[in-house]
Write an enzyme that holds these catalytic residues in place. Structure first.
Site, PDB file in Angstrom:
ATOM      1  N   LYS A   1       0.839  -1.199   0.000  1.00 47.24           N
ATOM      2  CA  LYS A   1       0.000   0.000   0.000  1.00 47.24           C
ATOM      3  C   LYS A   1       0.874   1.249   0.000  1.00 47.24           C
ATOM      4  CE  LYS A   1      -2.788   2.744   3.166  1.00 47.24           C
ATOM      5  NZ  LYS A   1      -4.055   2.907   2.447  1.00 47.24           N
TER       6      LYS A   1
ATOM      7  N   HIS B   1     -20.214  11.538  -3.923  1.00 43.56           N
ATOM      8  CA  HIS B   1     -18.971  10.894  -4.373  1.00 43.56           C
ATOM      9  C   HIS B   1     -18.214  11.769  -5.359  1.00 43.56           C
ATOM     10  CE1 HIS B   1     -19.966   7.326  -2.212  1.00 43.56           C
ATOM     11  NE2 HIS B   1     -21.130   7.249  -2.806  1.00 43.56           N
TER      12      HIS B   1
END
Ligand code: GLN
Ligand code: ZN
Length: 758
Positions: free
Chosen positions: A19, A698
């Site tokens: 990540k 969003h």
């Protein structure tokens, strides 16, 4: 014999190394080759770890920079036109553009992988796609492991599952044609793997546990016949998981492959039948170690299954495996140094699960005596979970066993309640509200984390939170919002916040699980009976209400959502755990009402995603899910208005259950679909009140008054005016104030304009 195997290992790294590296690459802090180097190191580490654990069959190509379905898209050359890819290997930047979009081009769609919280990139099928073996990652990684002296079994997603998960983008394109174009590519891939030295291959076909149409069944038969005709000197294992084969059993067992893998954790019931029906030519991989949960295995019990299979099939034909890829488990329990010792002893993460697989295989090979110690320890764990006072709470048990029918129903039906509520609340038509959270600014997050790290006192923390709440209240008053919220600044996560205050929950420091791409989540762990020791939200709600004469809405997370987003107990049915959570939320609802809160919202964001994989099981799930919501909410008087919020709005197939929840008001996400998603509610004649979202949270875009009015017009055409609420699609916590302020002002102006028109 039998062998110990694995189907996939968490790729992100125990400390989320992948990540961190990926995000550093995106921010242009490290180069592509530095990212590749980190990836290589992780792969090597994970292979080595499996080798050292004694795993005989180790997967490769389970690594991914973003998602294994996206890798498959690149492997097959199924790259949509808009990425202007010109064939051959798909480079990292194109790859990430497909995953996340870029300045020039939008991303591919993403959706949940079966019933997990992992999201995959949805394949898009376009006309004139030239399927070809393009990205050679699968061969490269096989050779990479080989260079380390580690023989692996490469993994890929099978043609039918890949086809079923994809979306056809152009009219006139048939799934069958896509299949025909893809199959030669699969054969090429297998041939290249064989030429590189691979002896066997794992083809994931979880579609075999779905309700399949005839076309899909046919596709299974045709594609594996084709593949086995074209190539014979590589062993093929088909992996099924997340549920049982059920009515696809005969189909699966008829495929010309060497091994089939079945999930005995999710679907133990299929064991006997498959053992009975498996053809002599096929080996059986038994998923006995749970790849979806964090509990230690009952070694003796698992071994008994393997022993049975060995007796019937012979050791050569039996393989010990996790139920599915360990991707869905956190990496390593050993690094958790703050867990309660007893609770920790009950658990196993991916690394520990490898040891379990090895031990079970060893027991099957060399007899139970050879693993006597391990069996003793495992039995102790099983026994201790049966009796531990950390788990078993008499008070909770007693309450559950004395639930009455009245506790699941409101006193009056909706129309009776509505009249009372309208009188008391005295709201205008098109009442405006929000879904709960307001922007979580850097300061808010810093305050929370300083308090958690004990760098600031509770007093200081409380003062800062109160200030934030006051700011949000004044803002809502200023813009003319009708029903206010406190903004949820004290919550980092809508499930964790409640889990931390309930008994029966524990939390890890590093129990990360990949959700999508570089995003990981750290689900709470429910280990014992759930109880609410004291009020969780009342103080904040009361304070917020004290600041204003307007109505303040109390905000809670519902039992199903808390259940769905946690690792749950495996020593009792999910429904039982959900009922305990429901009781805890019920207590909170009751306390909020007593504190004078007139509207209480219970978010059930995850109710739809909790649906079982097979339609046959939906009824049972929906029954207890609805019951739990009602148990949580029906404690209130008629005058108290219960709201619920759901994120996804494709409710067509479960609308009757949504209605059965009997919330006075439901808010849903609809703005992106231009209210189309409201159709289910209209067709069904949903009787209660609805807030179809009018602001797409969003997107950073601020909707105009006119746009919002248009959406409200549409809603007004199909719903009764008395039914309509005006709110955003979801919580505002990920947005910035610069967007939220004008957007909400526009929303309220649009509502006012609508009122004038009536
Ligand atoms: N009340 C929550 C919020 O506003 C709801 C979020 C959700 O449903 N995902 O953030
Ligand atoms: Zn939502």
């Amino acid at each position: 014999m039998p062998k110990a195997s694995n189907l996939g290992y968490p790729r992100i790294g125990a400390n989320r190394e992948l990540k961190k590296a990926t995000e550093a690459y995106w921010r242009k802090i490290i180069s592509a080759s530095e990212l590749e180097r980190e990836a290589k190191e992780l792969r090597h580490k994970h292979w080595k770890l499996q080798l050292d654990a004694g795993i005989d069959i180790i997967p490769s190509n389970d690594f991914s920079f973003y998602d294994q379905v996206l890798d498959m898209i690149c492997m097959l050359g199924c790259v949509p036109k808009r990425y202007e890819w010109s064939g051959g290997d798909v480079n990292l930047d194109t790859y990430f553009a497909m995953a996340r979009g870029s300045d020039e081009v939008v991303a591919m769609e993403m959706t949940k992988w079966f019933d997990t919280n992992y999201h995959y990139i949805v394949p898009e099928f376009e006309k004139d796609m030239n399927f070809a073996f393009s990205s050679t990652k699968i061969v490269d990684e096989y050779l990479e492991a080989k260079n380390h002296g580690i023989e692996t079994r490469p993994v890929l997603i099978g043609p039918v599952t890949f086809m079923q998960l994809g979306k056809i983008k152009d009219e006139g394109l048939e799934r069958q044609d896509i299949m025909e174009a893809m199959l030669p590519v699969y054969v090429n891939i297998l041939k290249d793997l064989r030429n590189a030295g691979a002896k066997s291959i794992q083809i994931d076909e979880p579609a075999l546990v779905l309700d399949l149409c005839d076309g899909a069944k046919d596709a299974f038969i045709k594609s594996y016949k084709y593949i086995s005709n074209e190539i014979s000197d590589i062993d093929i294992m088909i992996a099924t998981y997340f549920d049982g084969l059920r009515d696809n059993t005969e189909l699966a067992l008829s495929l010309p492959v060497d091994t089939i893998h079945i999930d005995l954790v999710r679907a133990r019931g299929q064991f006997e039948e498959i053992l009975e029906k498996i053809p002599d030519s096929m080996s059986l991989s038994l998923g006995v170690v749970d790849g979806r949960n964090i509990w230690a295995n009952d070694i003796s019990d698992s071994l008994s299954l393997i022993e049975k299979a060995k007796e019937k099939l012979g050791g050569e034909r039996v393989i010990v495996a996790p139920s599915c890829s360990l991707l869905h488990c956190p990496a390593d329990l050993n690094i958790e140094d703050e867990l309660d010792k007893e609770i920790k002893s009950w658990m196993a993460f991916a690394k520990q699960k490898l040891d379990e697989i090895f031990v079970i295989a060893k027991g099957a090979r060399a007899g139970r005596e050879s693993i006597e110690q391990e069996i003793i320890i495992s039995n102790k764990i099983v026994d201790s979970r049966k009796t531990s006072i950390l788990i078993h709470n008499k008070g909770v048990r007693n309450r559950i066993s004395s639930l009455t029918k009245e506790m699941f129903n409101r006193k009056s039906d909706f129309s009776g309640r509505q009249a009372i509520q309208h009188e008391i609340l005295n709201l205008p038509l098109y009442p405006t509200t929000s879904i709960g959270s307001f922007p979580q600014t850097k300061e808010i997050r810093e305050t929370r984390s300083s308090y958690k790290k004990k760098n600031i006192s509770y007093k200081e923390y409380e003062m800062k939170m109160k200030k934030e709440i006051e700011k949000v209240v004044r803002f809502q008053e200023d813009i003319g919002m009708d029903v206010l919220v406190h903004g949820e600044p004290e919550r980092n996560d809508m499930v964790e916040y409640f889990g931390e205050q309930l008994s029966g929950f524990t939390f890890t420091k590093n129990g990360w699980v990949q959700s999508y791409g570089s995003r990981c989540v750290k689900p709470p762990i429910i280990y014992g009976d759930v109880e609410r020791p004291k009020a969780m939200t009342v103080k904040w709600a009361e304070y917020a209400q004290s600041l204003t004469n307007k109505v303040m809405k109390g905000m809670l997370t519902g039992p199903i959502t808390i259940l769905q987003w946690s690792f749950v107990r495996n020593d009792q049915p999910r429904a039982d755990t959900a009922a305990q959570i429901a009781l805890a939320i019920r207590d909170e609802v009751s306390d909020l009402e007593k504190a004078g809160i007139k509207i209480i919202q219970i978010d059930e964001a995850a109710i739809r995603e909790g649906l079982p994989i097979r339609k046959d099981d939906w009824g049972e799930y929906l029954k207890w899910a609805v019951d739990c919501f009602k148990l949580a909410s029906c404690v209130v008087e008629d005058k108290t208005q219960i709201h619920t919020h759901m994120c996804y709005s494709e409710f067509n197939d479960i609308i009757d259950s949504i209605a059965a929840m009997d919330a006075d008001v439901i808010s849903i996400e609809t703005s992106r679909s231009q209210m189309e998603l409201l159709d289910a509610f209209v067709e069904f004649k949903y009787p209660n009140e609805i807030g179809p979202g009018v602001y797409d949270i969003h997107s950073p875009r601020v909707p105009t008054v006119e746009e919002i009015e248009n959406l409200l017009q549409k809603a007004t055409k199909v719903l009764n005016v008395q039914q309509i609420w005006v709110n955003p699609d979801c919580g505002l916590k990920t947005r910035s104030w610069e967007e939220v302020e004008p957007a909400l002002r526009n929303m309220i102006e649009a509502a006012k304009n609508m009122r004038k028109k009536i």
